[in-house]
Design a protein around this motif. Structure first.
Motif, PDB file in Angstrom:
ATOM      1  N   LYS A 105       0.867  -1.184   0.000  1.00 37.89           N
ATOM      2  CA  LYS A 105       0.000   0.000   0.000  1.00 37.89           C
ATOM      3  C   LYS A 105       0.895   1.223   0.000  1.00 37.89           C
ATOM      4  O   LYS A 105       1.891   1.226   0.709  1.00 37.89           O
ATOM      5  N   PRO A 106       0.571   2.246  -0.708  1.00 41.04           N
ATOM      6  CA  PRO A 106      -0.538   2.313  -1.665  1.00 41.04           C
ATOM      7  C   PRO A 106      -0.185   1.548  -2.932  1.00 41.04           C
ATOM      8  O   PRO A 106       0.968   1.447  -3.320  1.00 41.04           O
ATOM      9  N   PHE A 107      -1.187   1.008  -3.578  1.00 37.43           N
ATOM     10  CA  PHE A 107      -0.992   0.236  -4.798  1.00 37.43           C
ATOM     11  C   PHE A 107      -1.861   0.829  -5.902  1.00 37.43           C
ATOM     12  O   PHE A 107      -2.815   1.552  -5.646  1.00 37.43           O
ATOM     13  N   GLU A 108      -1.516   0.514  -7.118  1.00 30.88           N
ATOM     14  CA  GLU A 108      -2.305   0.913  -8.274  1.00 30.88           C
ATOM     15  C   GLU A 108      -3.452  -0.091  -8.418  1.00 30.88           C
ATOM     16  O   GLU A 108      -3.206  -1.305  -8.412  1.00 30.88           O
ATOM     17  N   ILE A 109      -4.658   0.402  -8.568  1.00 32.94           N
ATOM     18  CA  ILE A 109      -5.803  -0.496  -8.704  1.00 32.94           C
ATOM     19  C   ILE A 109      -5.652  -1.401  -9.919  1.00 32.94           C
ATOM     20  O   ILE A 109      -6.018  -2.575  -9.882  1.00 32.94           O
ATOM     21  N   LYS A 110      -5.043  -0.891 -11.001  1.00 33.96           N
ATOM     22  CA  LYS A 110      -4.865  -1.727 -12.198  1.00 33.96           C
ATOM     23  C   LYS A 110      -3.898  -2.881 -11.923  1.00 33.96           C
ATOM     24  O   LYS A 110      -4.064  -3.968 -12.465  1.00 33.96           O
TER      25      LYS A 110
END
Length: 124
Positions: A105-110
């Motif tokens: 986290k944070p991560f890219e949703i894609k």
């Protein structure tokens, strides 16, 4: 109804964001707010993939993963850790507890969607 993904996450905003993105892509999702609820939902609904936070209010993610990976009923979910715990030792703990993937986290949703889709495709 078959559940594709169980999210075990105590941050409501994050779990809702992930749930909405998955639902829009026809991935069925259920959310648990703590570890005890997550374990109960996992055995009841048998999701293919579990997105698991490490730091939960009642049981840590490492213990949940170990329990699910060594449980009964021939149920063996894919476990993807989603966590802000990003030390090298955290990644080792994820592997030792039976985790299949580790996203910081944070991560890219894609990136998350791609990871989950790959695991769902393997389970089919």
């Amino acid at each position: 109804m078959t559940i594709d993904v169980l999210i075990i996450e105590d941050e409501k905003a994050l779990s809702e964001l992930v749930k909405v993105n998955f639902t829009l892509r026809n991935i069925s999702v259920i959310v648990a707010q703590n570890g005890s609820e997550g374990i109960r939902f996992a055995y009841k609904h048998k999701p293919k993939v579990i997105l698991l936070d490490v730091r939960l209010p009642d049981i840590d993610g490492w213990e949940i993963c170990k329990k699910l990976k060594t449980g009964s009923d021939n149920y063996m979910p894919i476990v993807v850790f989603l966590t802000a715990a990003t030390q090298k030792s955290d990644k080792e703990m994820a592997r030792e507890s039976g985790g299949d993937a580790f996203l910081e986290k944070p991560f890219e949703i894609k990136t998350l969607l791609k990871t989950v889709r790959e695991f769902l495709d393997q389970k089919r």
